[in-house]
Design a protein around this motif. Structure first.
Motif, PDB file in Angstrom:
ATOM      1  N   LEU A 137    -102.631  27.249 -48.793  1.00 25.09           N
ATOM      2  CA  LEU A 137    -101.927  26.558 -49.879  1.00 25.09           C
ATOM      3  C   LEU A 137    -102.616  25.215 -50.101  1.00 25.09           C
ATOM      4  O   LEU A 137    -102.850  24.465 -49.162  1.00 25.09           O
ATOM      5  CB  LEU A 137    -100.471  26.312 -49.446  1.00 25.09           C
ATOM      6  N   MET A 138    -102.948  24.908 -51.350  1.00 28.59           N
ATOM      7  CA  MET A 138    -103.552  23.601 -51.645  1.00 28.59           C
ATOM      8  C   MET A 138    -102.718  22.896 -52.707  1.00 28.59           C
ATOM      9  O   MET A 138    -102.119  23.547 -53.576  1.00 28.59           O
ATOM     10  CB  MET A 138    -104.991  23.776 -52.142  1.00 28.59           C
ATOM     11  N   VAL A 139    -102.673  21.571 -52.633  1.00 28.46           N
ATOM     12  CA  VAL A 139    -101.925  20.812 -53.625  1.00 28.46           C
ATOM     13  C   VAL A 139    -102.900  19.985 -54.474  1.00 28.46           C
ATOM     14  O   VAL A 139    -103.846  19.397 -53.942  1.00 28.46           O
ATOM     15  CB  VAL A 139    -100.854  19.908 -52.971  1.00 28.46           C
ATOM     16  N   ALA A 196     -97.615  26.916 -58.604  1.00 27.77           N
ATOM     17  CA  ALA A 196     -96.327  26.398 -59.076  1.00 27.77           C
ATOM     18  C   ALA A 196     -96.538  24.948 -59.471  1.00 27.77           C
ATOM     19  O   ALA A 196     -97.402  24.255 -58.914  1.00 27.77           O
ATOM     20  CB  ALA A 196     -95.258  26.517 -58.007  1.00 27.77           C
ATOM     21  N   PHE A 197     -95.763  24.503 -60.465  1.00 27.75           N
ATOM     22  CA  PHE A 197     -95.958  23.190 -61.067  1.00 27.75           C
ATOM     23  C   PHE A 197     -94.650  22.389 -61.050  1.00 27.75           C
ATOM     24  O   PHE A 197     -93.564  22.958 -61.185  1.00 27.75           O
ATOM     25  CB  PHE A 197     -96.420  23.348 -62.512  1.00 27.75           C
ATOM     26  N   VAL A 210     -98.981  23.260 -56.673  1.00 22.57           N
ATOM     27  CA  VAL A 210     -99.354  23.907 -55.414  1.00 22.57           C
ATOM     28  C   VAL A 210     -99.966  25.257 -55.756  1.00 22.57           C
ATOM     29  O   VAL A 210     -99.503  25.949 -56.671  1.00 22.57           O
ATOM     30  CB  VAL A 210     -98.178  24.070 -54.421  1.00 22.57           C
TER      31      VAL A 210
END
Lengths: 209, 209, 209, 209, 209, 209
Positions: B138-140, B162-163, B109
């Motif tokens: 926010l993109m995923v 973040a992963f 994200v």
């Protein structure tokens, strides 16, 4: 010894017909889930769901790659759904290539059964691992890493791959760059390729924008 | 009520000092395993193991990308080891780009906290999904898929990612192609790029062969 | 080179339209499964499914906590479904607190982007780990452990969290004890709190029984 | 453009040498863990770790089974360690059989590359699924279920298997019953076989007790 | 039939002594990993590693809880290491209670084998699920959720629990709040409890600060 | 303090009614997935879904095995669906036996609560681990391995098992061999048993062919 019905009673009390265990043959008409396709009812499952003959046929290599990939993923081979395993056949004419690609969701073992193939992958640390493989050689490509296979020598080649997912995915870099609608200026920006090269390959590979 | 020692006795019988639960702060001097680094002894763990200040510093964008990535993976941030989560900071000068890349082992994200960023990814079906992101968007990026981020507009940009892994990996396509020893004829074969382009970019990106 | 159609033929043989790979955008109208929501058909997926703008808005802190949590879990942000990652925004007015809570299904990384926050967690061994975090500091809270965040200093604070699950859950201890129908004698029995305290907090937090 | 060193600096900040990502080539001299063998240092890894030539050799079928299994599990093929995939070669002389067995930790895909093989498995519901497989046929055996392969027809057969684990295990029922020290009365009790049969097979298969 | 040695040869080629399959009995002297303890060498493993007699003993309930928990986690019962399963015994004197707690890393099934126990849990949605359990009743507590067990009726009670992890962890809310060094003002801030109550319980439960 | 409605507003913003977290009580009328049954709507879930009384009843041991297995898997106990845990009760009359079997999808802990039981398992390396268990003894059977339990001594026995899956499966070797339609010549080929024995046991256990 006591009569059989008692034993069968015992069995059927343990093994309810609604059990979700053992396997989950894909029913493509039901909803898809993060864990794969929904399952066919066990009563309709037959041995044919667990056998796939599609890999017995030589792929058609009369294309730009001089190569063909025949998948046995859960979309084609319903019996592997939910079992974290699948397979594919790769045919290479002379000069054939499976271009640089990744499987986003799986590691791969790759077995050469005919001919000679140069295969390799590149790691996150940007190290390069490649080798010429002969009949019977097995190579592993760790999950998600860029890799490729190129036919070598004077005869066609055949290989079989297995994957640690029923749906490993396949992302070919050149098609991702030049075979869709990603605008050329954006392609150039994120790859450092020059405009002329991008536009030339878009024409070859069917890209627009 | 009974005296406290009884309760503590109860507690200590349940919570052995050799417990492997809760967390596994990385000890980089011990063997690495398929599940991550081995754990520091719990008695030596302090709150500092769970706090990382490295993302508070602006990355140095004076480079070819006009961008910088500051990772907080388990190699840098021992506290996330074994917890299937990690983070990174991304700084973009004007014109900055994080070129086409994948994280072989994680979904991401990506949150814009300053400026404007054009971000996108390409799916296994070769569909393109991209959008201009503003502050707070926010993109995923799903696991293993090719994606990119490009600064837009008149001011620098900052983002945090973040992963879903403590060690997501990072594979930049242009570096994989032009920044190592993969021989030029092989690069050309597996990408369809022409010789001139490959050699030009190898010079820029440090590749040999 | 051969004409493009051959290549597309190759591609479409590999990438069946019923593929379950890559992503699984949540369709909340279909059955929910242990692995998350069922997937929307890929043909109806657009880039909007992968971008969430809800975290760009300051949460309303005019409440008892002087704090607000804005989630981007799979219920709000369909694109993260099945990808083992999600996020949230936390706003703190002066005096704001996110009270003692757990996420039953996820580890969390927590990044302060504005102001100062005292954050901490308690381990299974009953050790306490807490620290004052400043802008840019990142803290990790291991899965399922009790933790809290409290605003410090003279200005409001903002933080962003990411979770190792698309649906981390949130269980606030004081609401679990005093904000539902759990009978007061039972609450007292399982916490050692006295009757007066329990009844006082039930009034404040909306509990009955 | 800026000079290369900046880019390399960027790269090395992202990709620490202690990274645990991508792969974990087995080092059999280090401790074994629940997730597999510990990893060799990445600096000592070469392409040879990822290529296994042991499957190119025909197995020796001059034994009681008239069959041979050549494994490429993590013990033999260090490169697959931690990657949830492995492989094996199966050779069958005429009359050859891989007797009833399970892989406790893996599902299997089984590809016939030469000859004809009758293969099958039995489900938890006690349903029987078996079929005669010809060259190119692929069959899947779900995890942990009893299955078998028997050579058919007038020529030897060869097959390759892949597994959803780097260490699938192999438990052959007749060896588990008759090839170890499990006392005969116990064998008889848990199988309903009669004493004479058990003792006869213990002699053939090397069992004692 | 051919002589046995051929068969044993076959076997030993498949089952290397360095195999990591089947089980991983904990060796607490080796490094701990995110997946649990490192494994004892298989040659030193005996049946005693797989049998635990510690649950046959009645726990000492002469403490503040009038209850005792006897764990059979991987720290106590080396054989379950790596197998995602463990167990515990719970003894309740009359008036006994296992106070509000979570297992951060596991779901639990709880079986009453003697007496009567009131057990319950609270969900993320703040719903309360509790019921009086009699001998033979089985209750499940989903992973990470707050739950409790209280003895009921005129006789002591015994229960056995099993967990979906070899190291489920145990976090008792009142000990987390009042049994360590978490400063009282902080406890009050994150729970809404008043100062008097917090200080009273800190005295009882051994807390400081 | 501010009025309660603000707090409830806060709560409901976080905890959407369509949340998939915490638990997934099985709805057997909806599609089954690789991860288990689809979930009941949370609004229809009650505490009864989480409590199972079926294990309080002594199983009927008047059968060929003089033993009975009463499962509490997700098919019987909807509350464990998706939680990677389940249980069963085992009753043994004098002379009772649970014959050689595997659970393809789970490890098992086995607790004797009455009587004496000889239990054991066989590893992939063909090592035998068995021991006489008394009341209170706990034994673990690693996933997928062949194991058995035999009543010993002068009184009936009772045991409870828990499994690391909600649907562990159960495959009894003698039923797989002699209790279905697997043709006798095939049974003999894959087990080395002789024809007379196979046909005798097929009669006893209900097999055909």
């Amino acid at each position: 010894m006591l009569p059989i019905p008692f034993l069968l009673l015992f069995l059927s009390s343990v093994l309810s017909p609604s059990s979700a265990a053992d396997f989950c043959v894909a029913d493509l008409s039901l909803p898809t889930t993060p864990a794969g396709f929904s399952c066919k009812k066990e009563s309709t499952v037959t041995v044919s769901d667990f056998v796939f003959s599609g890999l017995s046929v030589t792929g058609n290599t009369s294309n730009i790659l001089k190569a063909a990939v025949t998948p046995a993923f859960s979309s084609q081979f319903a019996g592997v759904n939910g079992l974290d395993i699948s397979a594919a056949r790769l045919d290479f004419a002379i000069g054939g290539v499976v271009p640089l690609h990744t499987h986003p969701a799986a590691s791969e073992v790759f077995l050469v059964t005919q001919g000679t193939i140069l295969a390799g992958f590149i790691s996150s640390s940007n190290s390069v691992y490649y080798k010429t493989l002969h009949k019977g050689d097995l190579m592993v490509f760790p999950q998600g890493l860029l890799h490729f296979q190129v036919q070598r020598g004077g005869s066609p080649a055949v290989a079989f791959a297995a994957f640690s997912s029923t749906n490993p995915g396949l992302q070919i870099v050149s098609l991702a760059l030049f075979g869709n609608s990603l605008p050329s200026p954006l392609v150039e920006k994120v790859t450092f390729l020059d405009d002329e090269e991008v536009k030339k390959l878009k024409k070859v590979l069917g890209g627009t924008g």
